[in-house]
Design a protein around this motif. Structure first.
Motif, short mmCIF file in Angstrom:
data_model
loop_
_atom_site.label_atom_id
_atom_site.label_comp_id
_atom_site.label_asym_id
_atom_site.label_seq_id
_atom_site.Cartn_x
_atom_site.Cartn_y
_atom_site.Cartn_z
N HIS A 135 0.85 -1.19 0.00
CA HIS A 135 0.00 0.00 0.00
C HIS A 135 0.89 1.24 0.00
O HIS A 135 2.09 1.15 0.22
CB HIS A 135 -0.83 0.07 1.29
CG HIS A 135 -1.69 -1.10 1.59
ND1 HIS A 135 -3.04 -1.12 1.34
CD2 HIS A 135 -1.40 -2.29 2.16
CE1 HIS A 135 -3.55 -2.28 1.75
NE2 HIS A 135 -2.58 -3.00 2.24
N ALA A 145 -2.16 -1.71 9.49
CA ALA A 145 -1.40 -2.58 8.59
C ALA A 145 -0.43 -3.30 9.48
O ALA A 145 -0.21 -2.91 10.64
CB ALA A 145 -0.66 -1.76 7.53
N HIS A 146 0.15 -4.35 8.97
CA HIS A 146 1.18 -5.02 9.77
C HIS A 146 2.42 -4.13 9.87
O HIS A 146 2.98 -3.97 10.95
CB HIS A 146 1.52 -6.38 9.16
CG HIS A 146 0.38 -7.34 9.24
ND1 HIS A 146 -0.53 -7.48 8.21
CD2 HIS A 146 0.00 -8.18 10.22
CE1 HIS A 146 -1.43 -8.38 8.57
NE2 HIS A 146 -1.14 -8.82 9.78
N HIS A 170 -6.30 -3.77 6.72
CA HIS A 170 -5.67 -2.95 5.69
C HIS A 170 -6.29 -3.10 4.31
O HIS A 170 -6.17 -2.21 3.50
CB HIS A 170 -4.17 -3.28 5.60
CG HIS A 170 -3.89 -4.69 5.20
ND1 HIS A 170 -3.64 -5.05 3.90
CD2 HIS A 170 -3.86 -5.85 5.92
CE1 HIS A 170 -3.44 -6.36 3.84
NE2 HIS A 170 -3.57 -6.86 5.06
N ASN A 179 -7.81 -9.55 3.93
CA ASN A 179 -7.28 -9.37 5.28
C ASN A 179 -7.06 -10.71 5.98
O ASN A 179 -6.16 -10.84 6.80
CB ASN A 179 -8.22 -8.52 6.15
CG ASN A 179 -8.09 -7.04 5.89
OD1 ASN A 179 -7.05 -6.56 5.46
ND2 ASN A 179 -9.15 -6.31 6.16
N GLY A 211 -0.11 -6.87 5.31
CA GLY A 211 -0.16 -5.54 4.72
C GLY A 211 1.06 -4.71 5.06
O GLY A 211 1.43 -4.59 6.23
N GLU A 266 2.51 -0.90 4.35
CA GLU A 266 2.27 0.46 3.88
C GLU A 266 3.61 1.14 3.64
O GLU A 266 4.50 1.08 4.48
CB GLU A 266 1.50 1.28 4.92
CG GLU A 266 0.09 0.79 5.17
CD GLU A 266 -0.94 1.39 4.23
OE1 GLU A 266 -0.55 2.14 3.31
OE2 GLU A 266 -2.13 1.11 4.42
N HIS A 318 -2.49 -2.80 -3.35
CA HIS A 318 -3.88 -2.60 -2.95
C HIS A 318 -4.75 -2.42 -4.20
O HIS A 318 -5.88 -2.89 -4.24
CB HIS A 318 -3.95 -1.37 -2.04
CG HIS A 318 -5.14 -1.33 -1.15
ND1 HIS A 318 -5.40 -0.27 -0.34
CD2 HIS A 318 -6.15 -2.22 -0.93
CE1 HIS A 318 -6.52 -0.50 0.34
NE2 HIS A 318 -6.99 -1.67 -0.01
#
Length: 189
Positions: free
Chosen positions: A37, A77-78, A99, A112, A117, A119, A155
């Motif tokens: 993302h 997000a992770h 996310h 999910n 995820g 970012e 994404h």
């Protein structure tokens, strides 16, 4: 930075900042997808700590006019990779971060449930920094050692028409070269 030390889904090299916005993965979940993302808060501004505040439900909604458009949003997000390559972790990879939203990829919905995820600090459509690609490469390789990763997508690929990040400024060919994974791991680019 080395991402080879893990404990209960937490990467020991990442800066830990625990988000309440997560849940348990379904029992049958196979964690085989990494979703890339992009985010910056306010849009186009970097190093504000607003992403960390958003992911931990501590964002001051009145601090910037843009924040009114996302007021009350509970997301996570992770991981989050800053422009200079620093990596933050908000949710254990063993858990389900929030996310992806409404999503579908590789014949499955609800991404999910079985994805991780990541970012990148940036604006969709804009370019990203070399330090971010370095951290992203190392993190993806480490995740593949921990989980049965078989896919890597943006994404925009899992929620087409709804999301556009990381966008045309993201260099998928560079990431594929850096991680040295076969083409079938990646969306067409």
């Amino acid at each position: 930075m080395r991402f080879d030390q893990w404990q209960n889904g937490w990467c020991q090299a990442a800066e830990k900042c625990v988000s309440p916005n997560h849940g348990a993965r379904p029992a049958q979940a196979k964690i085989d997808l990494i979703v890339v993302h992009s985010i910056s808060l306010p849009p186009g501004e970097y190093g504000t700590q607003a992403v960390q505040q958003l992911f931990t439900n501590q964002l001051d909604w009145d601090a910037h006019p843009y924040f009114q458009s996302i007021r009350g949003l509970e997301v996570s997000a992770h991981f989050f990779i800053e422009r200079q390559g620093k990596v933050w972790q908000f949710v254990s990879c063993d858990d389900r971060a929030w996310h992806a939203g409404a999503s579908h990829y590789r014949g499955r919905g609800n991404c999910n449930d079985d994805s991780i995820g990541i970012e990148l600090e940036g604006l969709e459509g804009e370019t990203f920094e070399a330090a971010q690609y370095d951290s992203l490469t190392q993190l993806c390789q480490a995740l593949k050692q921990q989980y049965p990763i078989a896919y890597l997508a943006g994404h925009e690929h899992i929620a087409p028409g709804r999301k556009k990040d990381p966008g045309p400024g993201f260099d998928w060919a560079l990431l594929q070269k850096n991680v040295a994974w076969p083409p079938q791991y990646f969306p067409e680019f």
